[in-house]
Every structure is written in structure tokens, then in C-alpha cells.
Design a protein around this motif. Structure first.
Motif, PDB file in Angstrom:
ATOM      1  N   LEU A 196      41.291  -3.115  69.795  1.00 45.31           N
ATOM      2  CA  LEU A 196      41.131  -2.232  68.646  1.00 45.31           C
ATOM      3  C   LEU A 196      40.726  -3.057  67.440  1.00 45.31           C
ATOM      4  CD1 LEU A 196      44.552  -0.352  69.013  1.00 45.31           C
ATOM      5  CD2 LEU A 196      42.358   0.312  69.995  1.00 45.31           C
ATOM      6  N   ASP A 197      39.689  -2.641  66.754  1.00 50.53           N
ATOM      7  CA  ASP A 197      39.288  -3.270  65.501  1.00 50.53           C
ATOM      8  C   ASP A 197      39.494  -2.247  64.400  1.00 50.53           C
ATOM      9  OD1 ASP A 197      38.369  -5.767  66.574  1.00 50.53           O
ATOM     10  OD2 ASP A 197      36.630  -4.689  67.346  1.00 50.53           O
ATOM     11  N   ARG A 198      40.181  -2.638  63.370  1.00 53.47           N
ATOM     12  CA  ARG A 198      40.415  -1.714  62.265  1.00 53.47           C
ATOM     13  C   ARG A 198      40.104  -2.405  60.953  1.00 53.47           C
ATOM     14  NH1 ARG A 198      47.015  -1.260  62.364  1.00 53.47           N
ATOM     15  NH2 ARG A 198      47.424  -3.470  62.186  1.00 53.47           N
ATOM     16  N   PHE A 199      40.020  -1.637  59.903  1.00 57.94           N
ATOM     17  CA  PHE A 199      39.622  -2.154  58.611  1.00 57.94           C
ATOM     18  C   PHE A 199      40.614  -1.708  57.548  1.00 57.94           C
ATOM     19  CE2 PHE A 199      36.000  -1.592  61.337  1.00 57.94           C
ATOM     20  CZ  PHE A 199      35.405  -2.834  61.278  1.00 57.94           C
ATOM     21  N   ARG A 200      40.754  -2.528  56.540  1.00 55.21           N
ATOM     22  CA  ARG A 200      41.618  -2.170  55.417  1.00 55.21           C
ATOM     23  C   ARG A 200      40.822  -1.328  54.430  1.00 55.21           C
ATOM     24  NH1 ARG A 200      43.376  -7.694  55.936  1.00 55.21           N
ATOM     25  NH2 ARG A 200      45.540  -7.706  56.588  1.00 55.21           N
ATOM     26  N   GLU A 201      41.436  -0.251  54.008  1.00 55.15           N
ATOM     27  CA  GLU A 201      40.809   0.575  52.986  1.00 55.15           C
ATOM     28  C   GLU A 201      40.948  -0.118  51.632  1.00 55.15           C
ATOM     29  OE1 GLU A 201      42.115   4.631  52.836  1.00 55.15           O
ATOM     30  OE2 GLU A 201      42.442   4.655  55.001  1.00 55.15           O
ATOM     31  N   PHE A 202      39.948   0.041  50.783  1.00 56.33           N
ATOM     32  CA  PHE A 202      40.009  -0.467  49.425  1.00 56.33           C
ATOM     33  C   PHE A 202      40.782   0.534  48.580  1.00 56.33           C
ATOM     34  CE2 PHE A 202      38.250  -0.553  45.101  1.00 56.33           C
ATOM     35  CZ  PHE A 202      38.597  -1.845  44.764  1.00 56.33           C
ATOM     36  N   HIS A 203      41.733   0.038  47.828  1.00 59.26           N
ATOM     37  CA  HIS A 203      42.530   0.895  46.949  1.00 59.26           C
ATOM     38  C   HIS A 203      42.241   0.484  45.513  1.00 59.26           C
ATOM     39  CE1 HIS A 203      44.754   2.634  50.296  1.00 59.26           C
ATOM     40  NE2 HIS A 203      44.824   1.412  50.800  1.00 59.26           N
ATOM     41  N   ASP A 204      41.495   1.316  44.837  1.00 63.76           N
ATOM     42  CA  ASP A 204      41.069   1.028  43.470  1.00 63.76           C
ATOM     43  C   ASP A 204      42.271   0.736  42.578  1.00 63.76           C
ATOM     44  OD1 ASP A 204      39.183   0.698  41.476  1.00 63.76           O
ATOM     45  OD2 ASP A 204      39.259   2.808  40.865  1.00 63.76           O
ATOM     46  N   GLY A 205      42.194  -0.367  41.862  1.00 64.08           N
ATOM     47  CA  GLY A 205      43.249  -0.738  40.930  1.00 64.08           C
ATOM     48  C   GLY A 205      44.353  -1.575  41.550  1.00 64.08           C
ATOM     49  N   TYR A 206      44.256  -1.883  42.861  1.00 62.41           N
ATOM     50  CA  TYR A 206      45.280  -2.684  43.521  1.00 62.41           C
ATOM     51  C   TYR A 206      44.690  -3.988  44.025  1.00 62.41           C
ATOM     52  CZ  TYR A 206      48.354   1.351  43.572  1.00 62.41           C
ATOM     53  OH  TYR A 206      49.136   2.403  43.208  1.00 62.41           O
TER      54      TYR A 206
END
Length: 139
Positions: free
Chosen positions: A69-79
Motif C-alpha cells: 500500500l502506498d499512501r500520501f499525507r494530505e497538506f493541512h493549510d496553516g500546519y
């Protein structure tokens, strides 16, 4: 550089290193798996958190179901990333019983909406299986 800045810098560096070590530990450890059986098939269920169907690879090789499984981190604006503790690549495998005769070509895999990967492999009447076969992931 003040003592407070230096302490924060060292703390941040150590925190990131612990996160990376945690991530590497996840990568080395096989994903949890359940193997179920009925009269017609085997059902192999893996936890597959945070993945999309195009990021799942399923293989059947000599009696063993293997996944990646390959997954990605979501970008969280301001963090800002402080602790990268989740591995982005996860692997798992499940060994079917030694006497299992399956039709891997007819196997199916489904990714559930709650993060579980369900791989169903029908039992074969004859021992006509190949050594390495890819199981298609249904969307």
C-alpha cells in the motif's frame, strides 16, 4: 541564537527523528490480517488505512497473498509537520493453509470505505494454479 531557540531546535530535531523511527518500524512490520474460510473461498482482510485503489498492489505467490500500500499525507493549510510517524509505504502478507487449492485468476480485491482491503480467492477443484498471479483490484 538564544538558549530557548537552541532548545527548541534540538527538541524539534529529536522529535522528527523519533517520528522517522516510528515510520520505519511500521514499514518493517507486516500489516494486521485476518484469514477466513468457507466452502467456496478464502477471504483475506487487511487494514488499509488512508489508501486509494490505484495505490494498492495485490499478488498471490506460492500460497501467500502479498500486498503493498502506498499512501500520501494530505497538506493541512496553516500546519507544520512536527512528527512524521506514519509510514507512507505499508506491506503485508498472509499465508494460506498448506492444503489450500485456489483459483488465483478468479480472485478479487475490494477496498472498503472504512479502510479495509478484502481479498477473496475462490477454492479450486484441481491443483491448476500458477506460481505468481496478480489479483485485480475492483473499484
Amino acid at each position: 541564537m538564544s538558549l530557548k531557540d537552541f532548545t527548541n531546535s534540538v527538541g524539534n530535531t529529536l522529535y522528527r527523528q523519533v517520528g522517522r523511527a516510528s515510520s520505519q518500524f511500521q514499514r518493517q512490520r507486516s500489516l494486521p490480517v485476518d484469514i477466513l474460510e468457507n466452502d467456496e473461498a478464502y477471504l483475506v482482510v487487511f487494514d488499509a488505512p488512508g489508501v486509494d485503489t490505484e495505490d494498492v498492489q495485490v499478488r498471490y505467490l506460492e500460497g501467500t497473498v502479498k500486498i503493498r500500500l502506498d499512501r500520501f499525507r494530505e497538506f493541512h493549510d496553516g500546519y507544520e509537520m512536527r512528527f512524521p510517524g506514519r509510514s507512507m509505504s505499508l506491506e503485508g502478507e498472509a499465508e494460506l493453509p498448506d492444503d489450500a487449492l485456489v483459483d488465483a485468476d478468479a480472485g478479487t480485491a475490494r477496498l472498503g470505505e472504512h479502510g479495509s482491503l478484502r481479498i477473496e480467492i475462490p477454492k479450486a477443484e484441481a491443483a491448476e494454479t500458477t506460481d505468481a498471479e496478480r489479483i485485480a483490484l475492483e473499484e
